[in-house]
Design a protein around this motif. Structure first.
Motif, PDB file in Angstrom:
ATOM      1  N   HIS A  39      -3.323 -33.337 -35.361  1.00 48.55           N
ATOM      2  CA  HIS A  39      -2.868 -34.630 -35.888  1.00 48.55           C
ATOM      3  C   HIS A  39      -2.021 -35.393 -34.873  1.00 48.55           C
ATOM      4  CE1 HIS A  39      -4.500 -33.822 -39.829  1.00 48.55           C
ATOM      5  NE2 HIS A  39      -3.909 -32.652 -39.846  1.00 48.55           N
ATOM      6  N   ASP A  40      -2.065 -34.948 -33.618  1.00 51.31           N
ATOM      7  CA  ASP A  40      -1.322 -35.606 -32.524  1.00 51.31           C
ATOM      8  C   ASP A  40       0.183 -35.663 -32.784  1.00 51.31           C
ATOM      9  OD1 ASP A  40      -3.658 -36.101 -30.993  1.00 51.31           O
ATOM     10  OD2 ASP A  40      -4.090 -37.851 -32.250  1.00 51.31           O
ATOM     11  N   ILE A  41       0.707 -34.604 -33.375  1.00 52.89           N
ATOM     12  CA  ILE A  41       2.142 -34.522 -33.632  1.00 52.89           C
ATOM     13  C   ILE A  41       2.763 -33.644 -32.539  1.00 52.89           C
ATOM     14  CG2 ILE A  41       3.953 -33.788 -35.231  1.00 52.89           C
ATOM     15  CD1 ILE A  41       1.849 -34.198 -37.499  1.00 52.89           C
ATOM     16  N   PRO A  42       3.577 -34.240 -31.679  1.00 51.47           N
ATOM     17  CA  PRO A  42       4.216 -33.435 -30.639  1.00 51.47           C
ATOM     18  C   PRO A  42       5.264 -32.498 -31.243  1.00 51.47           C
ATOM     19  CG  PRO A  42       4.901 -35.736 -30.461  1.00 51.47           C
ATOM     20  CD  PRO A  42       3.903 -35.655 -31.580  1.00 51.47           C
ATOM     21  N   VAL A  43       5.360 -31.303 -30.658  1.00 49.37           N
ATOM     22  CA  VAL A  43       6.306 -30.300 -31.132  1.00 49.37           C
ATOM     23  C   VAL A  43       7.149 -29.827 -29.963  1.00 49.37           C
ATOM     24  CG1 VAL A  43       6.567 -28.012 -32.189  1.00 49.37           C
ATOM     25  CG2 VAL A  43       4.721 -29.524 -32.936  1.00 49.37           C
ATOM     26  N   ARG A  44       8.466 -29.808 -30.160  1.00 47.62           N
ATOM     27  CA  ARG A  44       9.378 -29.117 -29.240  1.00 47.62           C
ATOM     28  C   ARG A  44       9.787 -27.846 -29.973  1.00 47.62           C
ATOM     29  NH1 ARG A  44      11.888 -32.229 -25.066  1.00 47.62           N
ATOM     30  NH2 ARG A  44      12.770 -30.227 -24.392  1.00 47.62           N
ATOM     31  N   HIS A  45       9.388 -26.729 -29.433  1.00 48.46           N
ATOM     32  CA  HIS A  45       9.595 -25.420 -30.070  1.00 48.46           C
ATOM     33  C   HIS A  45      10.758 -24.722 -29.371  1.00 48.46           C
ATOM     34  CE1 HIS A  45       7.642 -21.226 -30.992  1.00 48.46           C
ATOM     35  NE2 HIS A  45       8.673 -21.468 -31.765  1.00 48.46           N
ATOM     36  N   PHE A  46      11.828 -24.497 -30.115  1.00 49.63           N
ATOM     37  CA  PHE A  46      13.006 -23.807 -29.602  1.00 49.63           C
ATOM     38  C   PHE A  46      13.170 -22.482 -30.330  1.00 49.63           C
ATOM     39  CE2 PHE A  46      13.787 -28.274 -28.861  1.00 49.63           C
ATOM     40  CZ  PHE A  46      14.348 -28.310 -27.593  1.00 49.63           C
ATOM     41  N   VAL A  47      13.654 -21.478 -29.612  1.00 48.55           N
ATOM     42  CA  VAL A  47      14.021 -20.206 -30.228  1.00 48.55           C
ATOM     43  C   VAL A  47      15.518 -20.022 -30.061  1.00 48.55           C
ATOM     44  CG1 VAL A  47      13.840 -17.693 -30.103  1.00 48.55           C
ATOM     45  CG2 VAL A  47      11.805 -19.089 -29.858  1.00 48.55           C
ATOM     46  N   LEU A  48      16.198 -19.851 -31.183  1.00 47.83           N
ATOM     47  CA  LEU A  48      17.616 -19.485 -31.145  1.00 47.83           C
ATOM     48  C   LEU A  48      17.661 -17.979 -30.970  1.00 47.83           C
ATOM     49  CD1 LEU A  48      19.076 -21.679 -34.013  1.00 47.83           C
ATOM     50  CD2 LEU A  48      18.756 -22.247 -31.596  1.00 47.83           C
ATOM     51  N   HIS A  49      18.138 -17.551 -29.822  1.00 49.69           N
ATOM     52  CA  HIS A  49      18.094 -16.139 -29.461  1.00 49.69           C
ATOM     53  C   HIS A  49      19.501 -15.577 -29.301  1.00 49.69           C
ATOM     54  CE1 HIS A  49      16.762 -12.417 -27.615  1.00 49.69           C
ATOM     55  NE2 HIS A  49      17.704 -12.609 -26.696  1.00 49.69           N
ATOM     56  N   ALA A  50      19.654 -14.334 -29.702  1.00 47.17           N
ATOM     57  CA  ALA A  50      20.846 -13.544 -29.391  1.00 47.17           C
ATOM     58  C   ALA A  50      20.386 -12.099 -29.284  1.00 47.17           C
ATOM     59  CB  ALA A  50      21.915 -13.700 -30.467  1.00 47.17           C
ATOM     60  N   ASP A  51      21.149 -11.294 -28.588  1.00 44.58           N
ATOM     61  CA  ASP A  51      20.767  -9.891 -28.460  1.00 44.58           C
ATOM     62  C   ASP A  51      20.886  -9.194 -29.823  1.00 44.58           C
ATOM     63  OD1 ASP A  51      23.488  -8.579 -28.731  1.00 44.58           O
ATOM     64  OD2 ASP A  51      23.852  -9.805 -26.949  1.00 44.58           O
ATOM     65  N   GLN A  52      20.257  -8.050 -29.926  1.00 39.43           N
ATOM     66  CA  GLN A  52      20.183  -7.321 -31.205  1.00 39.43           C
ATOM     67  C   GLN A  52      21.570  -6.980 -31.761  1.00 39.43           C
ATOM     68  OE1 GLN A  52      17.162  -5.965 -33.038  1.00 39.43           O
ATOM     69  NE2 GLN A  52      16.395  -7.783 -32.017  1.00 39.43           N
ATOM     70  N   ASP A  53      22.500  -6.564 -30.917  1.00 37.68           N
ATOM     71  CA  ASP A  53      23.841  -6.224 -31.395  1.00 37.68           C
ATOM     72  C   ASP A  53      24.549  -7.444 -31.974  1.00 37.68           C
ATOM     73  OD1 ASP A  53      23.539  -3.556 -30.701  1.00 37.68           O
ATOM     74  OD2 ASP A  53      24.528  -3.796 -28.746  1.00 37.68           O
ATOM     75  N   THR A  54      24.406  -8.579 -31.302  1.00 41.67           N
ATOM     76  CA  THR A  54      25.015  -9.814 -31.798  1.00 41.67           C
ATOM     77  C   THR A  54      24.392 -10.216 -33.131  1.00 41.67           C
ATOM     78  OG1 THR A  54      25.515 -10.559 -29.554  1.00 41.67           O
ATOM     79  CG2 THR A  54      25.435 -12.249 -31.272  1.00 41.67           C
ATOM     80  N   LEU A  55      23.063 -10.129 -33.213  1.00 43.44           N
ATOM     81  CA  LEU A  55      22.388 -10.476 -34.467  1.00 43.44           C
ATOM     82  C   LEU A  55      22.835  -9.568 -35.601  1.00 43.44           C
ATOM     83  CD1 LEU A  55      18.811 -11.172 -33.081  1.00 43.44           C
ATOM     84  CD2 LEU A  55      20.365 -12.861 -34.094  1.00 43.44           C
ATOM     85  N   GLU A 110       9.943  -7.514 -31.179  1.00 44.92           N
ATOM     86  CA  GLU A 110       8.549  -7.363 -30.754  1.00 44.92           C
ATOM     87  C   GLU A 110       7.940  -8.717 -30.387  1.00 44.92           C
ATOM     88  OE1 GLU A 110       4.880  -5.678 -29.793  1.00 44.92           O
ATOM     89  OE2 GLU A 110       6.877  -4.797 -29.952  1.00 44.92           O
ATOM     90  N   ALA A 111       8.213  -9.745 -31.181  1.00 46.72           N
ATOM     91  CA  ALA A 111       7.705 -11.084 -30.874  1.00 46.72           C
ATOM     92  C   ALA A 111       8.276 -11.580 -29.545  1.00 46.72           C
ATOM     93  CB  ALA A 111       8.029 -12.058 -32.006  1.00 46.72           C
ATOM     94  N   VAL A 112       9.551 -11.307 -29.307  1.00 49.18           N
ATOM     95  CA  VAL A 112      10.172 -11.696 -28.040  1.00 49.18           C
ATOM     96  C   VAL A 112       9.469 -11.002 -26.878  1.00 49.18           C
ATOM     97  CG1 VAL A 112      12.286 -11.411 -26.656  1.00 49.18           C
ATOM     98  CG2 VAL A 112      12.421 -12.307 -28.994  1.00 49.18           C
ATOM     99  N   ARG A 113       9.211  -9.709 -27.038  1.00 48.03           N
ATOM    100  CA  ARG A 113       8.573  -8.936 -25.958  1.00 48.03           C
ATOM    101  C   ARG A 113       7.147  -9.397 -25.675  1.00 48.03           C
ATOM    102  NH1 ARG A 113      11.396  -4.614 -28.370  1.00 48.03           N
ATOM    103  NH2 ARG A 113       9.653  -4.048 -29.710  1.00 48.03           N
TER     104      ARG A 113
END
Length: 173
Positions: free
Chosen positions: A99-115, A140-143
């Motif tokens: 549909h010609d919709i531009p997407v800016r895809h961001f991942v909010l990341h932190a290490d496992q201990d912080t999460l 797993e998704a990150v890897r």
């Protein structure tokens, strides 16, 4: 345009999304989880899989809902939504691209201990077995694919306000 905020449950997507919306003119927040909640209200219920994202209608309904909101309002949609299954992300992003919709895809990341610490110390929702259960699928998704498909914002040492400013600056930039 869509600003998609991905990351595991408890990463701060909802909080950051509300702040991003305040920083981007003519923007709105659309939580695609509401589409899942609508499907969960179907009676009798759809076959339960443990996650409404597994239901085939969820992904195209997210695309169509976002498309119609943007067609009605214009501007930018900020979408805080965890998507950890690569196939599901591909379906959604392809649907938006169709549909010609531009997407800016961001991942909010932190290490496992912080999460883990954030999940355990959450004073609003309290500790959550559901959110803890998604830490390994997130890792797993990150890897395997997630960080290659998105702009990563490492929130380990950032406040939600700082993360939101980085995202808004990137979008405006």
């Amino acid at each position: 345009m869509i600003v998609w905020l991905n990351g595991t449950h408890g990463a701060g997507k909802t909080t950051t999304g509300a702040l991003v919306q305040q920083l981007i003119p003519d923007s709105r927040v659309f939580d695609a989880e509401k589409v899942g909640e609508t499907l969960m209200d179907v009676k009798p219920g759809l076959p339960w899989t443990g996650n409404f994202q597994d239901w085939a209608p969820w992904r195209p309904l997210v695309v169509e809902t976002a498309r119609h909101i943007l067609g009605f309002t214009g501007g930018t949609l900020v979408m805080p939504m965890t998507v950890l299954v690569e196939q599901y992300w591909r379906e959604i992003s392809a649907g938006l691209a169709h549909h010609d919709i531009p997407v800016r895809h961001f991942v909010l990341h932190a290490d496992q201990d912080t999460l883990r610490g954030r999940i355990e110390g959450d004073t609003v929702l309290g500790p959550s077995a559901f959110r803890r259960a998604h830490l390994e699928p997130y890792a797993e998704a990150v890897r395997t694919w997630l960080h290659a498909e998105a702009e990563v914002v490492d929130t380990t040492h950032l406040t939600p306000d700082q993360a939101a400013r980085r995202i808004a600056e990137a979008v405006k930039g």
